[in-house]
Design a protein around this motif. Structure first.
Motif, short mmCIF file in Angstrom:
data_model
loop_
_atom_site.label_atom_id
_atom_site.label_comp_id
_atom_site.label_asym_id
_atom_site.label_seq_id
_atom_site.Cartn_x
_atom_site.Cartn_y
_atom_site.Cartn_z
N PRO A 258 24.50 10.70 67.97
CA PRO A 258 25.45 9.73 67.41
C PRO A 258 25.12 9.33 65.98
O PRO A 258 25.94 8.71 65.31
N ASP A 259 23.90 9.68 65.49
CA ASP A 259 23.45 9.18 64.18
C ASP A 259 22.70 10.27 63.42
O ASP A 259 21.48 10.43 63.56
N PRO A 260 23.41 11.07 62.59
CA PRO A 260 22.75 12.15 61.84
C PRO A 260 21.63 11.64 60.93
O PRO A 260 20.61 12.32 60.75
N ALA A 261 21.80 10.44 60.33
CA ALA A 261 20.77 9.92 59.43
C ALA A 261 19.47 9.64 60.18
O ALA A 261 18.37 9.96 59.70
N GLU A 262 19.59 9.06 61.36
CA GLU A 262 18.41 8.78 62.16
C GLU A 262 17.74 10.08 62.60
O GLU A 262 16.51 10.18 62.63
N ARG A 266 13.93 11.26 61.73
CA ARG A 266 13.02 11.60 62.82
C ARG A 266 12.36 12.95 62.59
O ARG A 266 11.14 13.12 62.78
N LEU A 267 13.14 13.94 62.16
CA LEU A 267 12.60 15.27 61.94
C LEU A 267 11.67 15.31 60.74
O LEU A 267 10.64 15.99 60.75
N VAL A 268 12.02 14.56 59.68
CA VAL A 268 11.15 14.51 58.50
C VAL A 268 9.81 13.87 58.85
O VAL A 268 8.75 14.34 58.43
N GLU A 276 19.12 22.24 55.69
CA GLU A 276 20.45 21.63 55.63
C GLU A 276 20.68 20.83 56.90
O GLU A 276 20.27 21.23 58.00
N LEU A 277 21.33 19.70 56.74
CA LEU A 277 21.69 18.87 57.89
C LEU A 277 23.00 18.17 57.57
O LEU A 277 23.10 17.47 56.56
N ARG A 278 24.02 18.38 58.41
CA ARG A 278 25.32 17.79 58.15
C ARG A 278 26.09 17.64 59.45
O ARG A 278 25.89 18.41 60.40
N PRO A 279 27.01 16.66 59.51
CA PRO A 279 27.86 16.52 60.69
C PRO A 279 28.75 17.75 60.86
O PRO A 279 29.29 18.28 59.88
N GLU A 280 28.90 18.22 62.06
CA GLU A 280 29.79 19.35 62.34
C GLU A 280 31.24 18.86 62.31
O GLU A 280 31.57 17.81 62.88
N ARG A 281 32.09 19.61 61.67
CA ARG A 281 33.53 19.32 61.63
C ARG A 281 34.28 20.57 62.04
O ARG A 281 33.92 21.68 61.65
N ARG A 282 35.34 20.39 62.80
CA ARG A 282 36.16 21.54 63.19
C ARG A 282 36.93 22.06 61.99
O ARG A 282 37.35 21.30 61.12
N THR A 283 37.13 23.35 61.92
CA THR A 283 38.01 23.94 60.92
C THR A 283 39.42 24.05 61.50
O THR A 283 39.62 24.04 62.72
N LEU A 284 40.39 24.16 60.61
CA LEU A 284 41.76 24.34 61.06
C LEU A 284 41.88 25.64 61.87
O LEU A 284 42.62 25.70 62.86
#
Length: 300
Positions: A258-262, A266-268, A276-284
């Motif tokens: 629920p929280d990409p920043a957290e 945590r991983l760092v 790279e770390l980013r929220p996944e978004r669906r493509t059209l």
């Protein structure tokens, strides 16, 4: 601007459009996607009163169509199934004729209207060559100029970038964006995902005559609840996030969080290297493939 209810068109035993409930709001840039034969063009022709529906209701600009289509058409610019023109006349002469034949086609200001329309689509320097000598791209531009002659409130376009090179496609996209910003509502029919994804605020998908999706583009692109991570320490990250990793493909991981920043923090802290770390978004494309029927000629 456009509302249909249960809109259906049958040709004998073939149902070309099947109970479509389309809604295009004022100011929308609405992209109607679908392969050839999906019902897009038949639907558009019914909206313009060119084809009568078998059943259902149509409202355009608040008026019932086709009953009051003559009240509607002066405020609608349209390019459907390719541009039509008199091949022996020049592009400028064709537009002058269309302007004269249209409602309220007075001589006053006609030359200015024609010149402005040609300038807007990149044909301002066109000479007196007959239209039959035009390339397909030039014909498309001329058809769009014709649709813009009367500063329409609603612009209905069927494959407007057909035959254009990449630079031409960008120019038409920029023009449509500017027209929309100035208050013109746009309904764009296309089979090109990239064209719709880069221009449109709303998307509808036709498949087998049915409208199988109708959604805002920002909703389609909203985060899925998963985070995409690329890391050279994939095995270590998987161990740290036991149970949260849903997809592992080499150095690429999809993690439910629920929280990409957290997650990143945590991983760092754990010393994992993150490329790279980013929220996944669906493509059209993913959305269209999910709603299109098996074996259909899906949009390209």
């Amino acid at each position: 601007m456009i509302v249909t209810r249960g809109l259906t068109k049958r040709y004998g035993r073939v149902t070309a459009v099947d109970a479509v409930a389309l809604r295009v709001g004022e100011g929308d840039r609405y992209g109607l996607l679908g392969p050839n034969g999906s019902g897009k063009t038949t639907l558009v022709r019914m909206l313009l009163g060119l084809v009568y529906a078998t059943s259902g209701e149509i409202e355009v600009l608040g008026e019932p169509v086709p009953r009051r289509v003559l009240r509607v058409l002066p405020h609608v610019g349209a390019l459907v199934e390719g541009p039509g023109a008199y091949g022996h006349l020049s592009g400028r002469a064709n537009l002058s004729y269309l302007d004269a034949a249209g409602p309220g086609g007075s001589r006053r200001g006609r030359r200015a209207r024609v010149n402005e329309a040609l300038e807007r689509v990149g044909l301002g320097g066109v000479d007196n060559r007959p239209v039959r000598t035009y390339s397909l791209g030039m014909r498309q531009r001329l058809g769009l100029a014709a649709a813009l002659l009367r500063a329409p409130r609603l612009l209905v376009l069927d494959e407007p970038t057909n035959g254009l090179d990449p630079q031409g496609i960008r120019e038409i996209r920029d023009l449509l964006t500017a027209l929309n910003a100035a208050g013109t509502t746009i309904l764009l029919c296309s089979h090109l995902l990239t064209e719709v994804e880069e221009l449109c605020s709303h998307v509808g998908v036709m498949d087998g005559g049915r409208l199988v999706l109708q959604q805002r583009m920002d909703e389609i692109r909203s985060p899925t609840g998963r985070t995409e991570i690329r890391t050279p320490d994939a095995d270590r990250v998987r161990a740290l996030l036991d149970g949260q990793v849903e997809v592992a493909d080499g150095d690429r991981l999809l993690v439910r969080t629920p929280d990409p920043a957290e997650l990143n923090a945590r991983l760092v802290r754990a010393g994992a290297r993150i490329a790279e770390l980013r929220p996944e978004r669906r493509t059209l494309e993913q959305v269209v493939l999910a709603v299109s029927g098996p074996g259909s000629d899906r949009p390209a």
